[in-house]
Motif scaffolding. Structure first.
Motif, PDB file in Angstrom:
ATOM      1  N   ARG A  44       0.851  -1.193   0.000  1.00 27.18           N
ATOM      2  CA  ARG A  44       0.000   0.000   0.000  1.00 27.18           C
ATOM      3  C   ARG A  44       0.890   1.248   0.000  1.00 27.18           C
ATOM      4  O   ARG A  44       1.866   1.339   0.749  1.00 27.18           O
ATOM      5  CB  ARG A  44      -0.892  -0.017   1.237  1.00 27.18           C
ATOM      6  CG  ARG A  44      -2.072   0.912   1.129  1.00 27.18           C
ATOM      7  CD  ARG A  44      -3.057   0.697   2.258  1.00 27.18           C
ATOM      8  NE  ARG A  44      -3.608  -0.643   2.344  1.00 27.18           N
ATOM      9  CZ  ARG A  44      -4.614  -1.118   1.606  1.00 27.18           C
ATOM     10  NH1 ARG A  44      -5.167  -0.356   0.690  1.00 27.18           N
ATOM     11  NH2 ARG A  44      -5.053  -2.350   1.774  1.00 27.18           N
ATOM     12  N   SER A  49      -4.588   4.196   1.936  1.00 29.85           N
ATOM     13  CA  SER A  49      -4.670   4.511   0.505  1.00 29.85           C
ATOM     14  C   SER A  49      -5.243   3.335  -0.274  1.00 29.85           C
ATOM     15  O   SER A  49      -5.093   2.175   0.119  1.00 29.85           O
ATOM     16  CB  SER A  49      -3.275   4.846  -0.029  1.00 29.85           C
ATOM     17  OG  SER A  49      -3.320   5.037  -1.428  1.00 29.85           O
ATOM     18  N   GLN A  51      -4.207   3.021  -3.378  1.00 26.75           N
ATOM     19  CA  GLN A  51      -3.146   2.809  -4.366  1.00 26.75           C
ATOM     20  C   GLN A  51      -2.021   1.977  -3.763  1.00 26.75           C
ATOM     21  O   GLN A  51      -1.746   2.053  -2.569  1.00 26.75           O
ATOM     22  CB  GLN A  51      -2.597   4.148  -4.862  1.00 26.75           C
ATOM     23  CG  GLN A  51      -3.628   4.933  -5.649  1.00 26.75           C
ATOM     24  CD  GLN A  51      -3.050   6.191  -6.241  1.00 26.75           C
ATOM     25  OE1 GLN A  51      -2.028   6.706  -5.811  1.00 26.75           O
ATOM     26  NE2 GLN A  51      -3.723   6.714  -7.256  1.00 26.75           N
ATOM     27  N   SER A  53       2.079   0.800  -4.302  1.00 29.17           N
ATOM     28  CA  SER A  53       3.370   1.054  -4.921  1.00 29.17           C
ATOM     29  C   SER A  53       4.032  -0.300  -5.154  1.00 29.17           C
ATOM     30  O   SER A  53       4.148  -1.098  -4.225  1.00 29.17           O
ATOM     31  CB  SER A  53       4.231   1.925  -4.004  1.00 29.17           C
ATOM     32  OG  SER A  53       5.499   2.120  -4.576  1.00 29.17           O
ATOM     33  N   ILE A  71       2.684   2.646  -9.728  1.00 34.08           N
ATOM     34  CA  ILE A  71       1.522   2.795  -8.862  1.00 34.08           C
ATOM     35  C   ILE A  71       0.340   2.118  -9.549  1.00 34.08           C
ATOM     36  O   ILE A  71       0.055   2.394 -10.713  1.00 34.08           O
ATOM     37  CB  ILE A  71       1.188   4.283  -8.604  1.00 34.08           C
ATOM     38  CG1 ILE A  71       2.360   5.011  -7.955  1.00 34.08           C
ATOM     39  CG2 ILE A  71      -0.091   4.412  -7.763  1.00 34.08           C
ATOM     40  CD1 ILE A  71       2.726   4.526  -6.574  1.00 34.08           C
ATOM     41  N   GLN A  73      -3.863   0.720  -8.914  1.00 35.35           N
ATOM     42  CA  GLN A  73      -5.074   0.945  -8.118  1.00 35.35           C
ATOM     43  C   GLN A  73      -6.174   0.065  -8.683  1.00 35.35           C
ATOM     44  O   GLN A  73      -6.238  -0.149  -9.892  1.00 35.35           O
ATOM     45  CB  GLN A  73      -5.464   2.414  -8.230  1.00 35.35           C
ATOM     46  CG  GLN A  73      -6.753   2.790  -7.560  1.00 35.35           C
ATOM     47  CD  GLN A  73      -7.023   4.274  -7.687  1.00 35.35           C
ATOM     48  OE1 GLN A  73      -6.122   5.081  -7.523  1.00 35.35           O
ATOM     49  NE2 GLN A  73      -8.255   4.631  -7.991  1.00 35.35           N
ATOM     50  N   TRP A  79      -7.121  -4.343 -11.624  1.00 34.58           N
ATOM     51  CA  TRP A  79      -6.002  -3.465 -11.325  1.00 34.58           C
ATOM     52  C   TRP A  79      -5.683  -2.592 -12.525  1.00 34.58           C
ATOM     53  O   TRP A  79      -5.661  -3.059 -13.661  1.00 34.58           O
ATOM     54  CB  TRP A  79      -4.788  -4.283 -10.904  1.00 34.58           C
ATOM     55  CG  TRP A  79      -4.987  -4.889  -9.559  1.00 34.58           C
ATOM     56  CD1 TRP A  79      -5.411  -6.150  -9.276  1.00 34.58           C
ATOM     57  CD2 TRP A  79      -4.824  -4.237  -8.304  1.00 34.58           C
ATOM     58  NE1 TRP A  79      -5.516  -6.328  -7.924  1.00 34.58           N
ATOM     59  CE2 TRP A  79      -5.157  -5.166  -7.303  1.00 34.58           C
ATOM     60  CE3 TRP A  79      -4.431  -2.960  -7.934  1.00 34.58           C
ATOM     61  CZ2 TRP A  79      -5.104  -4.859  -5.948  1.00 34.58           C
ATOM     62  CZ3 TRP A  79      -4.367  -2.656  -6.577  1.00 34.58           C
ATOM     63  CH2 TRP A  79      -4.705  -3.594  -5.611  1.00 34.58           C
ATOM     64  N   ILE A  82      -1.532   3.195 -12.881  1.00 28.97           N
ATOM     65  CA  ILE A  82      -1.713   4.630 -12.684  1.00 28.97           C
ATOM     66  C   ILE A  82      -0.476   5.401 -13.140  1.00 28.97           C
ATOM     67  O   ILE A  82      -0.575   6.397 -13.851  1.00 28.97           O
ATOM     68  CB  ILE A  82      -2.012   4.955 -11.198  1.00 28.97           C
ATOM     69  CG1 ILE A  82      -3.279   4.227 -10.734  1.00 28.97           C
ATOM     70  CG2 ILE A  82      -2.125   6.458 -10.979  1.00 28.97           C
ATOM     71  CD1 ILE A  82      -4.548   4.634 -11.460  1.00 28.97           C
TER      72      ILE A  82
END
Length: 96
Positions: A44, A49, A51, A53, A71, A73, A79, A82
């Motif tokens: 996370r 969040s 999103q 990483s 990133i 999301q 998925w 981003i």
């Protein structure tokens, strides 16, 4: 309202993407040239969040492996890529 709250809680408690989900998001963001990845690890981005990483290695056009971060999301049950480098960056920079 209760349904919206439950949906937000579900998003926040969703686990990190698997390697297969990561590769699918990458392929959706950059279908060609095909990207080969390894050593994918996602966490996370920040507490609370939605999103994640993800650190990963991607083989470049020259055959060398390079470390990157992206990133991802979840959106509408899948998925989504981003931000992060793809093999499309040099061929279609407007996509990234």
């Amino acid at each position: 309202m209760k349904t919206l709250i439950l949906a937000l809680v579900a998003l926040q408690t969703a686990g990190a993407p698997t390697a297969a989900q990561f590769n699918r998001a990458l392929a959706d963001a950059c279908p060609t040239p095909r990207s080969e990845t390894r050593n994918i690890s996602c966490a996370r981005a920040e507490e609370g969040s939605i999103q994640f990483s993800c650190a990963y290695e991607m083989r470049g056009a020259n055959g060398a492996w390079a470390h990157h971060t992206a990133i991802l999301q979840q959106a509408e049950g899948q998925w989504v890529w981003i931000d992060g480098p793809t093999r499309c960056d040099s061929e279609q920079p407007e996509l990234n």
